[in-house]
Design an enzyme around this catalytic site. Structure first.
Site, short mmCIF file in Angstrom:
data_model
loop_
_atom_site.label_atom_id
_atom_site.label_comp_id
_atom_site.label_asym_id
_atom_site.label_seq_id
_atom_site.Cartn_x
_atom_site.Cartn_y
_atom_site.Cartn_z
N GLY A 46 0.94 -1.28 -0.05
CA GLY A 46 0.03 -0.04 0.11
C GLY A 46 0.65 1.18 0.09
O GLY A 46 2.10 1.10 0.49
N GLN A 51 3.41 10.05 1.20
CA GLN A 51 4.69 9.23 0.86
C GLN A 51 5.62 9.52 -0.15
O GLN A 51 6.70 9.29 -0.30
CB GLN A 51 4.45 7.82 1.21
CG GLN A 51 3.83 7.51 2.41
CD GLN A 51 3.70 6.03 2.57
OE1 GLN A 51 2.66 5.39 2.38
NE2 GLN A 51 4.60 5.19 3.03
N CYS A 88 6.32 0.01 7.18
CA CYS A 88 5.86 1.07 6.44
C CYS A 88 7.26 1.51 5.66
O CYS A 88 8.35 1.66 5.80
CB CYS A 88 5.72 2.51 7.37
SG CYS A 88 5.11 3.96 6.65
N LEU A 89 6.88 1.91 4.27
CA LEU A 89 7.78 2.36 3.28
C LEU A 89 8.52 3.51 3.66
O LEU A 89 9.83 3.80 3.50
CB LEU A 89 7.43 2.46 2.11
CG LEU A 89 6.88 0.95 1.45
CD1 LEU A 89 6.39 1.28 -0.20
CD2 LEU A 89 7.62 -0.04 1.35
N HIS A 130 -4.13 1.54 7.65
CA HIS A 130 -2.75 2.22 7.70
C HIS A 130 -2.60 3.44 6.76
O HIS A 130 -2.06 4.33 6.87
CB HIS A 130 -1.73 1.03 7.43
CG HIS A 130 -0.21 1.47 7.30
ND1 HIS A 130 0.77 0.79 8.19
CD2 HIS A 130 0.36 2.20 6.39
CE1 HIS A 130 2.07 1.33 7.84
NE2 HIS A 130 1.67 2.18 6.70
N GLU A 131 -2.89 3.16 5.43
CA GLU A 131 -2.84 4.06 4.43
C GLU A 131 -3.96 5.31 4.85
O GLU A 131 -3.36 6.39 4.63
CB GLU A 131 -3.21 3.79 2.95
CG GLU A 131 -2.43 2.32 2.46
CD GLU A 131 -0.83 2.49 2.89
OE1 GLU A 131 -0.20 3.78 2.77
OE2 GLU A 131 -0.16 1.68 3.11
N HIS A 134 -2.05 7.58 7.04
CA HIS A 134 -1.20 8.29 6.33
C HIS A 134 -1.72 9.92 5.87
O HIS A 134 -1.16 10.91 6.05
CB HIS A 134 -0.69 7.86 5.29
CG HIS A 134 0.69 7.03 5.49
ND1 HIS A 134 2.01 7.48 6.14
CD2 HIS A 134 0.90 5.53 5.36
CE1 HIS A 134 2.87 6.57 6.21
NE2 HIS A 134 2.24 5.45 5.72
CO CO Z 1 3.14 3.53 5.66
#
Ligand code: CO
Length: 154
Positions: A46, A51, A88-89, A130-131, A134
């Site tokens: 995701g 991000q 998380c990226l 999660h997304e 963000h």
């Molecule tokens: Co993340």
């Protein structure tokens, strides 16, 4: 194909509020394509627009055979709770146990502006929560629990 550098914590961009999308145009479609390429380049499941430095309410999800974007996503109902490990990226080399609702209902729009309502459970529900976090400047380090590393027992 465009892979955009991922914004890494503690960059303040990750904490800023995001704007609703009002134009469902080629610029939005290019953003979604870039987000999908960038997510895959880092083996993510995701990604949220902040991000890659874009403060708009856009997320993409890719899990098993499903891959989709949701524009202006909003959680409108939650049921139950589940703990599970997340990365998380934007926070490399970190895995945390995070509590999430086990089932959710999300409203939003498709890339073409059509209203949708999704009912999801399990891991896809986790990715969506999660997304969507963000988009509100919330990261897993705000809510996750770090466990001792197994290797330290050897
Ligand atoms: Co993340």
């Amino acid at each position: 194909m465009a892979i955009i550098p991922i914004v890494i914590h503690p960059d303040p961009i990750l904490r800023l509020p995001t704007d609703r999308v009002t134009e469902f145009d080629p610029t939005l479609h290019q953003l979604i394509a870039d987000m999908i390429d960038t997510m895959h380049s880092d083996r993510g499941v995701g990604l949220a627009a902040p991000q890659i430095g874009i403060l708009k309410k856009v997320i993409v999800v890719s899990y098993k055979k499903r891959e989709f974007a949701i524009i202006n996503p909003e959680i409108v109902a939650t049921y139950g709770s589940q703990w599970g490990e997340e990365g998380c990226l934007s926070i490399p080399n970190t895995r945390l146990n995070v509590q999430r609702a086990s089932r959710i209902e999300v409203i939003g729009q498709t890339p073409n502006g059509k209203s949708i309502r999704l009912k999801e459970k399990g891991f896809v529900a986790r990715i969506l929560q999660h997304e969507i976090d963000h988009l509100n400047g919330i990261l897993i380090i705000d809510k996750g629990l770090q466990l001792p590393d197994e290797k330290d027992y050897q």
